[in-house]
Design a protein around this motif. Structure first.
Motif, mmCIF file in Angstrom:
data_model
loop_
_atom_site.group_PDB
_atom_site.id
_atom_site.type_symbol
_atom_site.label_atom_id
_atom_site.label_comp_id
_atom_site.label_asym_id
_atom_site.label_seq_id
_atom_site.Cartn_x
_atom_site.Cartn_y
_atom_site.Cartn_z
ATOM 1 N N ALA A 1 0.782 -1.247 -0.023
ATOM 2 C CA ALA A 1 -0.074 -0.057 0.069
ATOM 3 C C ALA A 1 1.010 1.251 0.062
ATOM 4 C CB ALA A 1 -0.877 0.006 1.097
ATOM 5 N N LEU A 2 1.989 1.106 0.800
ATOM 6 C CA LEU A 2 2.910 2.452 0.731
ATOM 7 C C LEU A 2 3.247 2.542 -0.533
ATOM 8 C CD1 LEU A 2 4.721 1.546 4.064
ATOM 9 C CD2 LEU A 2 3.140 3.715 3.551
ATOM 10 N N PHE A 3 3.746 1.570 -1.326
ATOM 11 C CA PHE A 3 4.219 1.542 -2.907
ATOM 12 C C PHE A 3 3.117 2.261 -3.548
ATOM 13 C CE2 PHE A 3 7.982 -1.080 -1.746
ATOM 14 C CZ PHE A 3 8.811 -0.384 -2.264
ATOM 15 N N SER A 4 2.121 1.490 -3.589
ATOM 16 C CA SER A 4 0.875 2.156 -4.249
ATOM 17 C C SER A 4 0.648 3.562 -4.060
ATOM 18 C CB SER A 4 -0.239 1.410 -4.042
ATOM 19 O OG SER A 4 -1.578 1.695 -4.637
ATOM 20 N N GLY A 5 0.770 4.025 -2.772
ATOM 21 C CA GLY A 5 0.657 5.286 -2.656
ATOM 22 C C GLY A 5 1.307 6.416 -3.200
ATOM 23 N N GLU A 6 2.688 6.003 -3.433
ATOM 24 C CA GLU A 6 3.651 6.789 -4.095
ATOM 25 C C GLU A 6 3.661 6.485 -5.823
ATOM 26 O OE1 GLU A 6 5.826 9.034 -2.564
ATOM 27 O OE2 GLU A 6 4.569 8.359 -1.065
ATOM 28 N N GLY A 7 2.494 5.846 -6.018
ATOM 29 C CA GLY A 7 2.390 6.017 -7.731
ATOM 30 C C GLY A 7 2.909 4.386 -8.041
ATOM 31 N N PHE A 8 3.490 3.454 -7.398
ATOM 32 C CA PHE A 8 3.987 2.513 -8.120
ATOM 33 C C PHE A 8 3.020 1.339 -8.299
ATOM 34 C CE2 PHE A 8 7.778 4.120 -6.394
ATOM 35 C CZ PHE A 8 8.881 3.457 -7.033
ATOM 36 N N ALA A 9 3.242 0.477 -9.536
ATOM 37 C CA ALA A 9 2.419 -1.059 -9.451
ATOM 38 C C ALA A 9 3.401 -1.864 -8.579
ATOM 39 C CB ALA A 9 2.602 -1.373 -10.854
ATOM 40 N N ALA A 10 2.791 -2.099 -7.493
ATOM 41 C CA ALA A 10 3.527 -3.200 -6.401
ATOM 42 C C ALA A 10 2.921 -4.465 -6.793
ATOM 43 C CB ALA A 10 3.240 -2.840 -5.116
ATOM 44 N N VAL A 11 3.692 -5.568 -7.202
ATOM 45 C CA VAL A 11 3.220 -6.552 -7.700
ATOM 46 C C VAL A 11 3.878 -7.798 -6.411
ATOM 47 C CG1 VAL A 11 3.166 -8.575 -9.405
ATOM 48 C CG2 VAL A 11 3.779 -6.268 -10.166
ATOM 49 N N THR A 12 2.809 -8.381 -5.822
ATOM 50 C CA THR A 12 3.229 -9.336 -4.794
ATOM 51 C C THR A 12 3.236 -10.801 -4.953
ATOM 52 O OG1 THR A 12 0.898 -9.446 -3.891
ATOM 53 C CG2 THR A 12 2.154 -7.534 -2.952
ATOM 54 N N ALA A 13 3.949 -11.383 -4.604
ATOM 55 C CA ALA A 13 3.867 -12.814 -4.849
ATOM 56 C C ALA A 13 3.787 -13.409 -3.462
ATOM 57 C CB ALA A 13 5.200 -13.200 -5.787
ATOM 58 N N THR A 14 2.660 -14.037 -3.227
ATOM 59 C CA THR A 14 2.459 -14.612 -1.930
ATOM 60 C C THR A 14 1.422 -15.575 -2.026
ATOM 61 O OG1 THR A 14 0.363 -13.150 -1.247
ATOM 62 C CG2 THR A 14 2.853 -12.608 -0.655
ATOM 63 N N ILE A 15 1.655 -16.835 -1.189
ATOM 64 C CA ILE A 15 0.327 -18.036 -1.196
ATOM 65 C C ILE A 15 -0.552 -17.381 -0.714
ATOM 66 C CG2 ILE A 15 0.003 -20.199 -0.282
ATOM 67 C CD1 ILE A 15 2.924 -20.897 -0.343
ATOM 68 N N SER A 16 -0.805 -16.632 0.353
ATOM 69 C CA SER A 16 -2.006 -16.235 0.915
ATOM 70 C C SER A 16 -3.223 -17.063 0.773
ATOM 71 C CB SER A 16 -2.392 -14.784 0.353
ATOM 72 O OG SER A 16 -2.275 -14.696 -0.884
ATOM 73 N N PRO A 17 -3.406 -18.313 1.264
ATOM 74 C CA PRO A 17 -3.839 -19.451 1.321
ATOM 75 C C PRO A 17 -5.458 -19.246 1.562
ATOM 76 C CG PRO A 17 -2.598 -19.937 3.058
ATOM 77 C CD PRO A 17 -2.155 -18.499 2.645
ATOM 78 N N GLU A 18 -5.602 -18.297 2.438
ATOM 79 C CA GLU A 18 -7.062 -18.065 3.137
ATOM 80 C C GLU A 18 -7.547 -16.911 2.682
ATOM 81 O OE1 GLU A 18 -8.513 -20.186 5.025
ATOM 82 O OE2 GLU A 18 -6.679 -21.391 5.808
ATOM 83 N N PRO A 19 -8.917 -17.257 2.368
ATOM 84 C CA PRO A 19 -9.644 -15.797 2.004
ATOM 85 C C PRO A 19 -9.714 -14.726 2.670
ATOM 86 C CG PRO A 19 -11.139 -18.106 1.751
ATOM 87 C CD PRO A 19 -9.837 -18.169 2.484
ATOM 88 N N GLU A 20 -9.720 -14.849 3.794
ATOM 89 C CA GLU A 20 -9.545 -13.818 4.900
ATOM 90 C C GLU A 20 -8.164 -13.206 4.649
ATOM 91 O OE1 GLU A 20 -9.354 -17.487 7.606
ATOM 92 O OE2 GLU A 20 -10.250 -16.733 5.917
ATOM 93 N N HIS A 21 -7.142 -13.739 4.515
ATOM 94 C CA HIS A 21 -5.887 -13.013 4.009
ATOM 95 C C HIS A 21 -5.840 -12.040 2.945
ATOM 96 C CE1 HIS A 21 -3.563 -16.949 5.858
ATOM 97 N NE2 HIS A 21 -4.083 -16.146 6.703
ATOM 98 N N ARG A 22 -6.750 -12.579 1.793
ATOM 99 C CA ARG A 22 -6.736 -11.781 0.634
ATOM 100 C C ARG A 22 -7.574 -10.811 0.814
ATOM 101 N NH1 ARG A 22 -6.682 -17.412 -1.092
ATOM 102 N NH2 ARG A 22 -8.941 -17.446 -1.367
ATOM 103 N N ALA A 23 -8.747 -10.926 1.539
ATOM 104 C CA ALA A 23 -9.701 -9.810 1.972
ATOM 105 C C ALA A 23 -9.235 -8.812 2.764
ATOM 106 C CB ALA A 23 -11.038 -10.601 2.690
#
Length: 205
Positions: free
Chosen positions: A84-106
């Motif tokens: 979010a910090l990168f996004s706020g500075e105008g970046f496209a921040a591309v994350t690569a995480t498993i984030s296995p649970e719906p609540e993680h992504r939400a």
């Protein structure tokens, strides 16, 4: 890929608008490979783009965290705040995480904000992920060396309604990146005035 002047102008026109592109999928699905290629593609267009790899962040920022449910949630909370910090500075921040649970992504979507968040499911059959096993993690998990490893000792719950699904099995990395760029343009998710980019469809692998 040869970049046309129209493509470069279209992306440069809106490069000040930030976004978080959250790649989720099982270990071995191809998230990091796609993320690196996507960042390179966006940078070629003239965009500010960076990759946040979950495994890399665990060796530094999140090195104090383990793999319990609570620690996984905290790990992904931190990743989302950094993105979010990168996004706020105008970046496209591309994350690569498993984030296995719906609540993680939400939770990541809430932290970043709906308007600046794109959830992409890197959909690869579990058997293919384990066959690839680029870091030898599945083998270690099968030997009991990594408890609660996603896909072996802990489940992965695929997104039911991701913003986009890309399938790596049978498709090249460039094909998948084209799909993502095309989505960003057509859904107008990377800048409110982003013009149409003429992405060249890549052949399947």
């Amino acid at each position: 890929m040869e970049i046309t002047s129209r493509e470069a102008h279209a992306v440069n026109e809106e490069k000040s608008g930030g976004i978080v592109i959250w790649l989720t999928g099982m270990s071995g699905a191809g998230k990091s490979t796609i993320a690196r290629a996507l960042v390179a593609r966006l940078q070629t267009f003239g965009c500010q783009a960076t990759m946040l790899d979950g495994d890399v962040l665990r060796t530094g920022l999140n090195s104090d965290l383990g793999f319990s449910d609570e620690e996984r949630t905290e790990n992904l909370r931190r990743v989302a705040h950094v993105a979010a910090l990168f996004s706020g500075e105008g970046f496209a921040a591309v994350t690569a995480t498993i984030s296995p649970e719906p609540e993680h992504r939400a939770n990541a979507r809430r932290i970043v904000g709906e308007a600046n968040f794109v959830e992409i499911f890197v959909d690869t059959p579990p058997a293919i992920c384990e066959q690839r096993d680029p870091k030898g993690l599945y083998r270690r998990a099968r030997r009991g060396e990594i408890p609660q490893f996603t896909g072996v000792g802990s489940p992965y719950h695929p997104p039911l309604r991701p913003d986009l699904t890309v399938r790596t099995h049978g498709n090249s990395v460039e094909y998948c990146v084209d799909d993502i760029v095309r989505y960003l343009v057509q859904a107008r998710r990377f800048g409110s005035k982003l013009a149409q980019i003429d992405t060249t469809a890549r052949k399947r692998a």
